[in-house]
Scaffold this motif. Structure first.
Motif, PDB file in Angstrom:
ATOM      1  N   VAL A  29       0.952  -1.199  -0.165  1.00 31.91           N
ATOM      2  CA  VAL A  29       0.122   0.060   0.083  1.00 31.91           C
ATOM      3  C   VAL A  29       0.938   1.279  -0.160  1.00 31.91           C
ATOM      4  O   VAL A  29       1.900   1.458   0.739  1.00 31.91           O
ATOM      5  N   GLU A  32       4.498   0.702   0.743  1.00 24.80           N
ATOM      6  CA  GLU A  32       5.153   0.016   2.004  1.00 24.80           C
ATOM      7  C   GLU A  32       4.155  -1.278   2.309  1.00 24.80           C
ATOM      8  O   GLU A  32       3.025  -1.453   1.487  1.00 24.80           O
ATOM      9  N   LEU A  34       1.618  -3.437   4.664  1.00 24.41           N
ATOM     10  CA  LEU A  34       0.848  -3.583   5.783  1.00 24.41           C
ATOM     11  C   LEU A  34       0.006  -4.798   5.934  1.00 24.41           C
ATOM     12  O   LEU A  34      -0.050  -5.368   4.774  1.00 24.41           O
ATOM     13  N   PHE A  35      -0.210  -5.446   6.740  1.00 24.44           N
ATOM     14  CA  PHE A  35      -1.330  -6.353   7.078  1.00 24.44           C
ATOM     15  C   PHE A  35      -2.542  -6.211   6.692  1.00 24.44           C
ATOM     16  O   PHE A  35      -2.920  -5.181   7.570  1.00 24.44           O
ATOM     17  N   MET A  36      -3.147  -6.687   5.882  1.00 22.91           N
ATOM     18  CA  MET A  36      -4.481  -6.406   5.444  1.00 22.91           C
ATOM     19  C   MET A  36      -5.555  -7.415   5.042  1.00 22.91           C
ATOM     20  O   MET A  36      -4.832  -8.398   4.594  1.00 22.91           O
ATOM     21  N   PRO A  37      -6.742  -7.279   5.371  1.00 24.22           N
ATOM     22  CA  PRO A  37      -7.623  -8.649   4.822  1.00 24.22           C
ATOM     23  C   PRO A  37      -7.440  -8.511   3.198  1.00 24.22           C
ATOM     24  O   PRO A  37      -7.638  -7.231   2.779  1.00 24.22           O
ATOM     25  N   GLU A  53       3.948  -1.556  12.060  1.00 24.48           N
ATOM     26  CA  GLU A  53       2.851  -1.575  13.255  1.00 24.48           C
ATOM     27  C   GLU A  53       2.604  -3.490  13.284  1.00 24.48           C
ATOM     28  O   GLU A  53       2.630  -3.975  12.428  1.00 24.48           O
ATOM     29  N   GLU A  57      -3.376  -5.922  16.114  1.00 21.89           N
ATOM     30  CA  GLU A  57      -4.768  -5.516  16.065  1.00 21.89           C
ATOM     31  C   GLU A  57      -5.545  -6.522  15.476  1.00 21.89           C
ATOM     32  O   GLU A  57      -6.929  -6.414  15.674  1.00 21.89           O
ATOM     33  N   PHE A  58      -5.274  -7.575  14.978  1.00 28.13           N
ATOM     34  CA  PHE A  58      -5.905  -8.537  14.366  1.00 28.13           C
ATOM     35  C   PHE A  58      -6.376  -9.482  15.682  1.00 28.13           C
ATOM     36  O   PHE A  58      -7.141 -10.484  15.405  1.00 28.13           O
TER      37      PHE A  58
END
Lengths: 337, 679
Positions: A29, A32, A34-37, A53, A57-58
């Motif tokens: 994204v 960079e 990011l962990f994303m669904p 990060e 948060e998951f």
């Protein structure tokens, strides 16, 4: 038994899981990661060291609804919201997996946190061995990386264009089976390859500390040293935010007419208001007392309580510190005095 | 879940972060490793999402009927607004109307508000809160260099070998800049801090000059006196690139270190050390903020800083310059967009016939010729019945202006007060019509940070009030028969860029990767990191010979204390957003008054006890905070709290050039509050 999968097939496999699971993976994204669904237009990447990060948060959302309530006559009707969605977390690094097992200790015990464990239970952990550390990493010193021998459902390790896949649990085997044709058996030589990759990764780690030495010495650090360090802390709470083992939260209620909800929110012991009490008394009112507490929490109190250090060596706190505090540098210097 | 990269709505540093959105709600912030902040955020940034869904968000327009607010439709509210403004314009003329635009809103929204005031209402009575903070910067640096803006960039701080921070509590108000300063000091740069208070940054300083409030011109003249006497000035630079040096030299000759010691309390030895340190720097950087500007001599203060930089050749190269830290996320942009009474976009003067004609052609409307009123002047005019209608957007003068009791009288006297905001602020409470606005999470557009960097603001959720904010003023304009029909904020920026040379090459597409710093005159121009490398905008840099004059209201027998005002790290200005943020408000939930332990003992007050602070304007009851951060006989009160309105106390006396009020200095008295009746 070990498996292997071609690099190009990993995305195919993850996409196939989407109909039964929410698949969370490293996504590119704005240049960079990011962990994303995963959604239809997200671009998963395998080209990353770690995210800024942690994926905490998951499991412990930044804003989490605990229950909502509504007046019912003289009484209240309370509805709990427990998240039991089925998820796959792909690409989580060994340091962060170790952090999860530490959080299991914190949220477990006599008063089990139902919200955390429901998410935890319903998430399949597909970890990824590190072959390239970041500049601030020191997992090797903390015994939390660059690979894992346990606590994963599946473990991927990059071996050039092929990834080695090891099964840790039945849960892991289940999702592998869903697209069995993409996985081929791997022979034992691959295990040696993996070992070599891990050794190479360890050599690339620039930072080393001895947590046992540090934990002993921390108890004797002069107040003046904490004061000087504390001067640089800008009390932003960033370290707590990105730290994979920080877990403190605040609880607040929101009222709208005759109904409302109770939620919990990420908090930080590095903020002055965290320990302020009625009447204004604050046992950790100074920056030095808070930073002393933070380091002791990670290197002593966690150990005293759970038998393991509370720091997993990811280096993120150094990445985001506004006061340019480098924890490893400080601990090393302290160790020398 | 989605994560939307955007620009922070709080201070002028302009950090970026992602807003996390789950099921249509913004639930958190994720840091970015890129942008100018590279992973760092301050406590406000980490919690920048908290106020967005606060239950007090205005969702529908409100019309005051019989002293009570009644929800109405957009149709009804905008019809009423247009009618009342039209009536006043018709009967009395456009100059009986005034507009306050918002330093929190986007460039696109500010542009439209400014265009509305000028092309539709027919008045140049438009201003924004820059008047209350950096108007002297805009005026002063314009006079000295030809451009009223930060000369260098935030990431150049670490390139400076000497940093002079004056009148800025940097780690509290501009944490990113503070962070860079700390980094620089760690890498060997030397820091000089000039501030009457023992601010946190002072602990990193090689030299901390605790000068008396309001003595800056003297102090700076004193430094220049030392520099010239010791032959440390940059003779070649002065010769080739400046004018009026002779006048300056003649004036500063009188400001000997001994005289400075008398005026400012700074020892001659320390003054000399600081002067030498700055003058001998290879790259000396000046960073300043409201401790310099919020004085009746604010413009003089800024001119003195410019003098110091010109004297030592510290302008026009990397790691140097005169660097104001703009307070709000888009106060720079609001000024760039011409939400000011005397200029259009890009600081093009309204009184210039050629420029005015350019805008008249573009907007197809006649435009007023004379410069309009500034914020405090507007309040005075309203109080005297000369302004009958005001449209205030994203501004809260009922907490942020000086002399609040006077502001209340002024606003209550208006025939029509329209307030556009996201919450029912103290100013909105007095309105006839309240129009709900949108937070930064609900809009597309741009903000310009203090280093002239235009950055994208990306929409994370749909407007909670159901209408895009930029459309509001368009719909009012349309009701006047002036067509304002844009397809999107992107299009608005296209118009801005076509009319504004310094924004000539700015478009939303070009901003996708970290934004662009103006001047950016053409579509392939890469933007400008630091200014004046090859000449000043006005040709040569100009020295201004400034004499020291004291603050307007000095302590006397009746009011023996000096009162100064300012901010704390967890709150933003009038607290509209931060006081409705769970974590931020928990940190500092109440107002307080800093008082030195010696004074506290004398008046017999203990920590947390209530005190009454009074000035010639009014009084407030507030909790005492005993600290030696403030010098003796000096009080400090932050202005974020509506329960203890600091600005009831402050002096509305204005700087004659930039019209900024003297927030930083007035005479006060303080007493312990024993009786409950005293409250």
């Amino acid at each position: 038994m070990m498996w292997k999968i071609d690099k190009g097939d990993i995305l195919k496999w993850l996409k196939s899981l989407k109909k039964d699971f929410e698949v969370i993976a490293p996504v590119k994204v704005h240049g960079e990661v990011l962990f994303m669904p995963l959604s239809d237009d997200t671009e998963i990447t395998l080209d990353y060291t770690n995210t800024l990060e942690s994926p905490k948060e998951f499991f412990l959302p930044k804003t989490e609804e605990m229950f909502n309530f509504r007046r019912k006559g003289e009484d209240f009707e309370i509805t709990s919201k427990i998240d039991d969605k089925k998820r796959v977390l792909f690409g989580i690094r060994p340091c962060d997996v170790n952090a999860l097992t530490l959080l299991d200790e914190v949220f477990g015990g006599k008063y089990r946190d139902p919200y955390y464990f429901s998410i935890r239970r319903n998430t399949t952990i597909v970890a990824m061995t590190c072959v390239q550390p970041d500049i601030n990493c020191f997992c090797d010193s903390m015994g939390t990386g660059p690979s894992l021998s346990r606590d994963f459902d599946l473990l991927f390790t990059e071996l050039d264009e092929t990834y080695l896949v090891e099964v840790g649990t039945n849960k892991g085997e289940e999702i592998l089976k869903l697209k069995k044709d993409l996985f081929k058996e791997a022979d034992e030589t691959r295990r040696d390859e993996k070992k070599r990759k891990i050794e190479a990764a360890k050599k690339k780690i620039k930072r080393r500390i001895d947590p046992f030495e540090i934990s002993k010495k921390l108890k004797y650090v002069d107040d003046e040293i904490w004061r000087k360090l504390g001067e640089r802390c800008m009390s932003c709470g960033g370290c707590s935010h990105v730290c994979p083992t920080c877990h403190c939260f605040d609880i607040r209620d929101i009222f709208v007419d005759e109904a409302g909800k109770r939620r919990r929110y990420w908090d930080s012991c590095m903020l002055p208001g965290f320990t302020r009490m009625a009447g204004g008394v604050n046992p950790r009112g100074t920056k030095e007392s808070r930073i002393k507490q933070r380091y002791n929490c990670k290197f002593n109190y966690f150990f005293e309580r759970y038998g393991r250090f509370g720091c997993v060596g990811c280096g993120r706190c150094t990445d985001v510190c506004q006061g340019n505090i480098d924890m490893v540098e400080f601990l090393k210097e302290m160790n020398h005095h | 879940m989605k994560k939307v990269l955007t620009t922070c709505p709080y201070c002028g540093c302009g950090c970026n972060f992602y807003l996390d959105v789950v099921a249509g709600e913004v639930v958190g912030v994720t840091p970015t490793a890129r942008a100018i902040n590279k992973g760092r955020l301050c406590v406000k940034g980490w919690n920048a999402h908290e106020f967005i869904h606060n239950t007090e968000r205005l969702k529908k327009p409100l019309i005051k009927k019989d002293d009570e607010f009644v929800e109405s439709t957009w149709e009804e509210a905008l019809d009423l607004v247009a009618k009342r403004l039209k009536d006043i314009k018709k009967e009395y003329g456009g100059n009986d109307l005034a507009v306050l635009s918002s330093a929190k809103c986007t460039n696109e929204e500010n542009f439209l508000m400014m265009k509305f005031a000028r092309a539709v209402l027919g008045t140049n009575n438009i201003d924004n809160c820059a008047r209350l903070c950096h108007a002297p910067t805009v005026a002063g640096l314009m006079m000295a260099f030809g451009g009223g803006v930060m000369t260098n960039s935030i990431d150049e701080v670490t390139r400076a070998d000497v940093i002079l921070v004056i009148g800025s509590n940097t780690t509290e108000t501009h944490p990113l800049a503070g962070s860079e300063i700390i980094k620089a000091v760690e890498n060997g740069s030397k820091l000089i801090v000039v501030d009457p208070r023992e601010i946190p940054l002072a602990r990193f300083a090689k030299i901390h000059l605790r000068s008396r409030l309001g003595s800056d011109v003297a102090l700076l003249n004193g430094m220049m006196n030392v520099i010239i006497n010791e032959g440390l000035e940059e003779k070649e630079f002065i010769e080739e690139r400046t004018e009026c040096f002779k006048e300056l030299r003649k004036t500063v000759e009188k400001y000997t270190p001994e005289r400075i010691e008398e005026i400012s309390g700074v020892r001659a030895y320390d003054l000399k050390s600081a002067a030498r340190m700055y003058a001998k720097a290879k790259r000396g950087m000046i960073i300043y903020c409201l401790g310099i500007t919020q004085h009746v001599v604010g413009t003089d203060n800024v001119l003195s800083l410019a003098n110091l930089a010109l004297l030592t050749g510290n302008v026009g190269k990397e790691g140097t310059g005169v660097n104001p830290l703009r307070g709000q996320n888009n106060v720079q942009g609001a000024c760039d967009m011409g939400a000011l009474p005397d200029v259009y976009t890009g600081y093009q003067p309204v009184i210039n016939d050629k420029i005015r004609k350019k805008f008249e052609r573009a907007w197809k409307a006649p435009l007023p010729k004379d410069a309009g009123l500034t914020v405090v002047e507007m309040m005075d005019a309203a109080a005297n019945g000369k302004i009958r209608g005001m449209y205030i957007s994203g501004e809260n003068p009922m907490l942020s202006n000086p002399d609040i009791n006077h502001v209340r009288d002024a606003l209550e006297k208006l025939d029509i007060l329209v307030v556009q905001d996201i919450f029912l602020t103290e100013t909105a409470e007095l309105a006839d019509v309240v129009l709900p606005g949108c937070s930064y999470a609900e809009k597309n557009g741009t903000f310009t940070n203090t280093e002239r960097r235009v950055q994208l603001v990306r929409k994370a959720i749909d407007p909670i009030c159901g209408k895009e904010e930029w459309k509001i003023v368009c719909e009012v304009a349309n009701r006047f028969g002036h067509k304002m029909n844009y397809g999107s904020p992107k299009e608005i920026m296209e118009e801005i860029s076509s009319l504004t040379p310094i924004y000539g090459g700015i478009s939303h597409e070009r901003l996708e990767n970290g934004g662009l710093q103006w001047p950016c005159p053409t579509k392939d121009h890469p933007g400008t990191k630091y200014l004046y490398e090859n000449g000043f905008s006005r040709g040569k840099g100009k020295f201004h010979a400034i004499e020291y004059i004291s603050s307007d209201e000095m302590p006397d027998e009746e009011y023996p204390f000096l009162l100064t005002t300012g901010r704390v790290s967890v709150h933003c200005n009038t607290g509209t957003m931060t006081r409705r943020s769970g974590t931020l408000n928990r940190e500092v939930p109440k107002g307080f008054d800093e008082i030195n332990p010696v004074d506290a003992k004398e008046i017999g007050v203990l920590k947390g006890q209530k005190v009454k602070v009074s000035t010639r304007r009014g009084k407030i009851i507030i909790n005492a905070m005993i600290t030696d951060e403030v010098p003796e006989k000096t009080l400090f009160i932050p202005f974020h709290f509506s329960e203890e309105v600091t600005n009831v106390l402050t002096n509305p006396e204005l700087d004659p050039i930039s019209k900024i009020p003297e927030f930083k200095v007035c005479a006060a008295n303080i007493e312990r509050v024993d009786d409950v009746e005293d409250r």
